[in-house]
Design a protein around this motif. Sequence first.
Motif, mmCIF file in Angstrom:
data_model
loop_
_atom_site.group_PDB
_atom_site.id
_atom_site.type_symbol
_atom_site.label_atom_id
_atom_site.label_comp_id
_atom_site.label_asym_id
_atom_site.label_seq_id
_atom_site.Cartn_x
_atom_site.Cartn_y
_atom_site.Cartn_z
ATOM 1 N N ALA A 86 -0.067 3.114 -4.899
ATOM 2 C CA ALA A 86 -0.394 3.997 -3.775
ATOM 3 C C ALA A 86 -1.756 3.635 -3.190
ATOM 4 O O ALA A 86 -2.705 3.333 -3.918
ATOM 5 C CB ALA A 86 -0.399 5.451 -4.230
ATOM 6 N N ALA B 70 1.563 2.804 0.521
ATOM 7 C CA ALA B 70 1.968 2.258 -0.784
ATOM 8 C C ALA B 70 2.518 0.857 -0.613
ATOM 9 O O ALA B 70 3.095 0.525 0.432
ATOM 10 C CB ALA B 70 3.011 3.149 -1.446
ATOM 11 N N ILE C 271 0.583 12.139 -3.327
ATOM 12 C CA ILE C 271 1.778 11.313 -3.502
ATOM 13 C C ILE C 271 2.561 11.784 -4.721
ATOM 14 O O ILE C 271 3.793 11.960 -4.680
ATOM 15 C CB ILE C 271 1.388 9.828 -3.665
ATOM 16 C CG1 ILE C 271 0.888 9.244 -2.341
ATOM 17 C CG2 ILE C 271 2.560 9.007 -4.214
ATOM 18 C CD1 ILE C 271 1.958 9.037 -1.294
#
Length: 382
Positions: free
Chosen positions: A128, A144, A307
Amino acid sequence: MEIVMVSRRGVLKLVGGGTVLAAGSVGTFVAMNGPSRAAREPWRQAGLYESYRKRALSYALLAPNPHNLQPWQVSLDGEDALTLYHDPERRLPATDPYDRQITIGCGAFLELLSIAAAEDGYRTEITAFPDGSDLQALDRRPVARVTFHAGRARPDPLFAHILARRSNKEVYENRDVDTDKRNALVAAGAVYGQTAGCIGNDLLAVKLRDLTWRAHQVEVMTDYTYQESLDLMRIGAKEVTNSPDGIELEGPMIAAGRLLGLVNRKTLADPSSSAFRQGLDMYRAMAMSARGFAWISNSNATRQDQINAGRAYARLNLKATELGIGIHPWSQSLQEYPEMAELYREVHDLVGGGERLQMLVRIGYGPKIMPTPRRGLDAHLV
């Protein structure tokens, strides 16, 4: 606006407005004004691509995301990798000024990508924000980078539920979710370092029903935040087909309302209109029907936390699908704009546990619903 279809008499009526369609016309009208089939084509195309990366991506683009913006752009790199970016034209600057919700949606995309790749035997190595990030706003740096490793993954049981996954935005039944199922939701969401919680129909749920409804009112009664939603509304099947994203309003009742000039952006923006008032009534019924709530939280120290929250939420949503539980994000109180500050503090005092709440959803048992529109794989490839 309320539209009632009386099948015995074959008449579609608008309450207070007389007959819209006479007997014999209803069936044709309904058939011609149903939800857009074309806008759901990506759900039928998932998994039908020859390339394993495109197969995985065709499932990933079905991920839950804020306001159905589908803010994903992907470049295919070499023979075994890809890079995910966010689309800078698909943001929510009013209600999501720091792009937190957009980042969570990217996390959900990555989780479905990983699950789908595993079905083909590929392990995904996800890095990420490889070039760094800014917690104040997303920029053009990659979200990412993903490398696929052949023969190094086992199928994930949650894959079987991707095509049935929904955000069920309906009134839920007067039926509680039992403890075992709530515990299963917590286990599904407590991954990637996240804290997950889930309650049934208890005194805390009473407080959360009231709080989440008040938060919804704040959003729709604040001009600039409600305008953000209005701009994303797709009214009628034609608009949904042309723009298979955003907030879809379609079906014969919407079509009849449009025909009479009762459902359009002007009436939906007017707090004194029947369309606006009945929209509020509809959402209040949804909020009050919650049979419990689930949430995901973390320290929110980095974009990686957001994320991971999205990845965890995707798994919680898929587990709910497996268990037959309806789930609907109701996260207005988690948003960071001045008018929401008081309710933001209140919800964190109730269930935050000293962490940053990333997702708050109502749970229960709802009717079977259609999937939301999707833009299709080609729209995401750059």
